[in-house]
Design a protein around this motif. Structure first.
Motif, short mmCIF file in Angstrom:
data_model
loop_
_atom_site.label_atom_id
_atom_site.label_comp_id
_atom_site.label_asym_id
_atom_site.label_seq_id
_atom_site.Cartn_x
_atom_site.Cartn_y
_atom_site.Cartn_z
N THR A 26 0.82 -1.21 0.00
CA THR A 26 0.00 0.00 0.00
C THR A 26 0.85 1.26 0.00
O THR A 26 1.96 1.29 0.53
N THR A 27 0.27 2.28 -0.61
CA THR A 27 0.86 3.62 -0.63
C THR A 27 -0.27 4.62 -0.37
O THR A 27 -1.45 4.25 -0.37
N ALA A 28 0.10 5.85 -0.21
CA ALA A 28 -0.91 6.91 0.01
C ALA A 28 -1.90 6.97 -1.15
O ALA A 28 -3.06 7.37 -0.96
N VAL A 31 -5.30 5.21 -0.53
CA VAL A 31 -6.22 5.67 0.52
C VAL A 31 -7.63 5.97 0.00
O VAL A 31 -8.60 5.50 0.60
N ARG A 56 -5.00 5.75 7.17
CA ARG A 56 -3.58 6.11 7.06
C ARG A 56 -2.74 5.43 8.14
O ARG A 56 -1.63 4.98 7.88
N LEU A 60 -1.54 1.59 5.84
CA LEU A 60 -0.36 1.94 5.05
C LEU A 60 0.85 1.44 5.82
O LEU A 60 1.21 1.99 6.84
#
Length: 177
Positions: A26-28, A31, A56, A60
């Motif tokens: 996962t990355t921002a 979201v 968040r 993440l």
């Protein structure tokens, strides 16, 4: 087995391929899709209470992956580890957008994650604990090879504040055959 048991081992894996889905760290950028998935009424009843900050904070990280189908985020899968050598195992959980359920994608994601946990994280067992009354999730887990272990009474508080039972299920490497 690779012999790597540190976070470095997990970080070396860019993506985990299933037969149909791909699990990506996962990355921002994930979201907004996670908020949409977790906010859907059919998912929120099992995964209630996820707002922007909680997504968040909890989704993440090195143990969290987006489930992708043709580069579209359709769900998420996470794992936790018990690292005590005498009890070493991993636990997984996943959420799949209702538009993509009943297509075998959750089963594929669970099997791909389990293979990763067995081969790269050196676990000998993977567990999952769906709500005991979530028959769709239980059927998917069983298709992935998980076996029922027992009922965890008053295991988890639901979004309405009531406690409900969970079903403990486990998977061993030979169960993937």
């Amino acid at each position: 087995m690779t012999g790597l048991t540190s976070e470095a081992a997990a970080q070396r894996i860019n993506a985990i391929a299933g037969q149909t889905v791909v699990l990506r760290p996962t990355t921002a950028a994930h979201v907004p899709a996670f908020l949409e998935i977790l906010g859907h009424p059919e998912i929120a009843r099992w995964w209630g209470g996820y707002d922007l900050e909680r997504v968040r904070r909890e989704l993440l990280g090195p143990h969290c992956y987006a489930i992708e189908l043709a580069r579209e985020v359709v769900g998420l899968i996470i794992y936790r580890e018990e690292l005590d050598p005498d009890h070493r195992h991993a636990a997984i959980d996943l959420a799949l957008h209702p538009d993509h359920q009943s297509q075998g994608l959750g089963c594929d994601a669970m099997r791909a994650m389990a293979r990763f946990l067995f081969r790269h994280r050196e676990h000998h067992r993977v567990v999952i604990d769906p709500a005991a009354h979530n028959e769709r999730a239980i059927r998917s887990c069983e298709r992935a090879g998980f076996r029922r272990v027992g009922v965890l009474r008053s295991y988890e508080r639901s979004s309405d504040g009531q406690w409900h039972d969970g079903l403990l299920m486990d998977l061993l490497p030979d169960d993937l055959s």
